[in-house]
Design a protein around this motif. Structure first.
Motif, short mmCIF file in Angstrom:
data_model
loop_
_atom_site.label_atom_id
_atom_site.label_comp_id
_atom_site.label_asym_id
_atom_site.label_seq_id
_atom_site.Cartn_x
_atom_site.Cartn_y
_atom_site.Cartn_z
N PRO A 65 -4.57 -97.44 -27.42
CA PRO A 65 -4.18 -96.71 -26.20
C PRO A 65 -4.50 -97.40 -24.87
CG PRO A 65 -6.20 -95.78 -27.09
CD PRO A 65 -5.76 -96.86 -28.04
N VAL A 66 -5.09 -98.58 -24.89
CA VAL A 66 -5.53 -99.18 -23.63
C VAL A 66 -4.39 -99.83 -22.85
CG1 VAL A 66 -7.88 -99.53 -24.51
CG2 VAL A 66 -6.26 -101.44 -24.57
N ASN A 67 -4.65 -100.00 -21.55
CA ASN A 67 -3.70 -100.70 -20.68
C ASN A 67 -3.93 -102.20 -20.68
OD1 ASN A 67 -4.60 -98.06 -18.70
ND2 ASN A 67 -2.47 -98.24 -19.30
N ILE A 68 -5.15 -102.60 -21.02
CA ILE A 68 -5.50 -104.02 -20.93
C ILE A 68 -6.79 -104.28 -21.72
CG2 ILE A 68 -6.88 -103.82 -18.81
CD1 ILE A 68 -5.23 -106.42 -17.89
N VAL A 69 -6.91 -105.51 -22.22
CA VAL A 69 -8.11 -105.93 -22.95
C VAL A 69 -8.81 -107.01 -22.13
CG1 VAL A 69 -8.96 -107.07 -25.05
CG2 VAL A 69 -7.13 -105.36 -25.20
N LEU A 70 -10.10 -106.84 -21.94
CA LEU A 70 -10.92 -107.83 -21.24
C LEU A 70 -11.78 -108.54 -22.27
CD1 LEU A 70 -12.20 -105.60 -18.28
CD2 LEU A 70 -10.09 -106.92 -18.41
N ILE A 71 -11.82 -109.86 -22.18
CA ILE A 71 -12.63 -110.65 -23.11
C ILE A 71 -13.74 -111.34 -22.32
CG2 ILE A 71 -12.66 -112.52 -24.81
CD1 ILE A 71 -10.78 -110.34 -25.70
N LEU A 72 -14.97 -111.04 -22.64
CA LEU A 72 -16.09 -111.77 -22.04
C LEU A 72 -16.11 -113.15 -22.69
CD1 LEU A 72 -18.73 -108.95 -21.85
CD2 LEU A 72 -17.66 -110.14 -19.96
N ALA A 73 -15.93 -114.16 -21.87
CA ALA A 73 -15.69 -115.51 -22.37
C ALA A 73 -16.97 -116.34 -22.46
CB ALA A 73 -14.65 -116.21 -21.50
N GLY A 74 -17.99 -115.77 -23.08
CA GLY A 74 -19.18 -116.57 -23.38
C GLY A 74 -18.85 -117.55 -24.50
N MET A 75 -19.57 -118.63 -24.57
CA MET A 75 -19.28 -119.64 -25.60
C MET A 75 -19.45 -119.09 -27.01
SD MET A 75 -18.00 -122.12 -24.03
CE MET A 75 -17.83 -123.25 -25.40
N TYR A 76 -20.21 -118.01 -27.18
CA TYR A 76 -20.36 -117.37 -28.48
C TYR A 76 -19.03 -116.86 -29.03
CZ TYR A 76 -20.32 -113.34 -25.41
OH TYR A 76 -19.98 -112.44 -24.44
N ALA A 77 -18.05 -116.65 -28.15
CA ALA A 77 -16.74 -116.14 -28.59
C ALA A 77 -16.08 -117.09 -29.59
CB ALA A 77 -15.83 -115.91 -27.39
N ASN A 78 -16.36 -118.39 -29.48
CA ASN A 78 -15.79 -119.36 -30.42
C ASN A 78 -16.26 -119.12 -31.84
OD1 ASN A 78 -14.09 -120.99 -28.88
ND2 ASN A 78 -15.76 -122.31 -28.20
N HIS A 79 -17.35 -118.39 -32.01
CA HIS A 79 -17.94 -118.22 -33.34
C HIS A 79 -17.93 -116.76 -33.80
CE1 HIS A 79 -19.19 -122.29 -32.60
NE2 HIS A 79 -19.75 -121.89 -31.48
N SER A 80 -17.11 -115.93 -33.18
CA SER A 80 -17.08 -114.52 -33.52
C SER A 80 -15.76 -114.13 -34.17
CB SER A 80 -17.30 -113.66 -32.27
OG SER A 80 -17.11 -112.29 -32.59
N ASP A 81 -15.82 -113.80 -35.44
CA ASP A 81 -14.62 -113.34 -36.14
C ASP A 81 -14.12 -112.02 -35.56
OD1 ASP A 81 -14.73 -115.54 -37.81
OD2 ASP A 81 -15.79 -114.46 -39.41
N TRP A 82 -15.05 -111.18 -35.07
CA TRP A 82 -14.64 -109.89 -34.52
C TRP A 82 -13.92 -110.05 -33.19
CZ3 TRP A 82 -13.82 -106.40 -37.75
CH2 TRP A 82 -14.61 -106.29 -38.89
N ILE A 83 -14.37 -110.97 -32.36
CA ILE A 83 -13.65 -111.20 -31.09
C ILE A 83 -12.27 -111.76 -31.40
CG2 ILE A 83 -13.60 -112.58 -28.97
CD1 ILE A 83 -16.65 -112.16 -28.80
N GLN A 84 -12.16 -112.63 -32.39
CA GLN A 84 -10.85 -113.14 -32.79
C GLN A 84 -9.97 -111.99 -33.28
OE1 GLN A 84 -9.52 -116.56 -32.72
NE2 GLN A 84 -7.79 -115.15 -32.78
N PHE A 85 -10.53 -111.09 -34.07
CA PHE A 85 -9.76 -109.93 -34.54
C PHE A 85 -9.27 -109.08 -33.37
CE2 PHE A 85 -9.50 -105.45 -35.71
CZ PHE A 85 -8.53 -105.51 -36.70
N GLU A 86 -10.14 -108.86 -32.38
CA GLU A 86 -9.76 -108.06 -31.23
C GLU A 86 -8.67 -108.75 -30.40
OE1 GLU A 86 -14.13 -105.93 -31.00
OE2 GLU A 86 -13.67 -107.57 -29.63
N ILE A 87 -8.75 -110.06 -30.26
CA ILE A 87 -7.71 -110.82 -29.57
C ILE A 87 -6.39 -110.71 -30.33
CG2 ILE A 87 -6.93 -113.16 -28.99
CD1 ILE A 87 -9.90 -113.79 -28.29
N ASP A 88 -6.44 -110.94 -31.63
CA ASP A 88 -5.23 -110.85 -32.46
C ASP A 88 -4.62 -109.45 -32.40
OD1 ASP A 88 -5.61 -113.52 -33.17
OD2 ASP A 88 -6.48 -113.03 -35.14
N SER A 89 -5.48 -108.44 -32.44
CA SER A 89 -4.99 -107.06 -32.38
C SER A 89 -4.32 -106.78 -31.04
CB SER A 89 -6.15 -106.08 -32.60
OG SER A 89 -6.69 -106.25 -33.88
#
Length: 136
Positions: A65-89
């Protein structure tokens, strides 16, 4: 004075780095003439994660239902399967994505750079302007 739009936001973040999440939420709470509803999944209010499938389904329910997704771009994002899932979703649901570089960080993770509609620095005006510009 016209009524302010209330933006529905999902803020993707890693619980192991949740201080940035809470700082961003405070920054948005204090932004002048900006209203939002937070659909994120903070550590203090988890969703059903009894199985990977259940967690994925719950995350999709939060993002849909959201209008937009914000991604906190810490370097840990490169190693997070869940952040990748949220981006893909977000991409699969045609949601715009804004990447936000944490305060003082120079490098940006490729997973975020390659996925966002816009990358902004840690600045209230830049973040709010990008949300207003990109939100559906």
């Amino acid at each position: 004075m016209p009524k302010l739009k209330t933006y529905r936001l999902f803020i993707s973040h890693a619980w192991s780095h949740n201080a940035e999440y809470y700082r961003l939420q405070k920054l948005l709470d204090e932004a002048a003439r900006f209203k939002f509803q937070n659909y994120s999944v903070p550590e203090h209010d988890p969703i059903d994660g009894s199985t990977t499938t259940a967690l994925k389904n719950q995350l999709l329910r939060q993002i849909r239902p959201v209008n937009i997704v914000l991604i906190l771009a810490g370097m840990y994002a490169n190693h997070s399967d869940w952040i990748q899932f949220e981006i893909d979703s977000a991409k699969n649901l045609n949601k715009p994505i804004i990447g936000i570089s944490p305060w003082g960080q120079r490098r940006k993770p490729l997973i975020v750079q390659d996925s966002v509609n816009e990358m902004v620095n840690w600045n209230t005006n830049s973040i709010v302007r990008a949300i207003r510009k990109r939100a559906i």
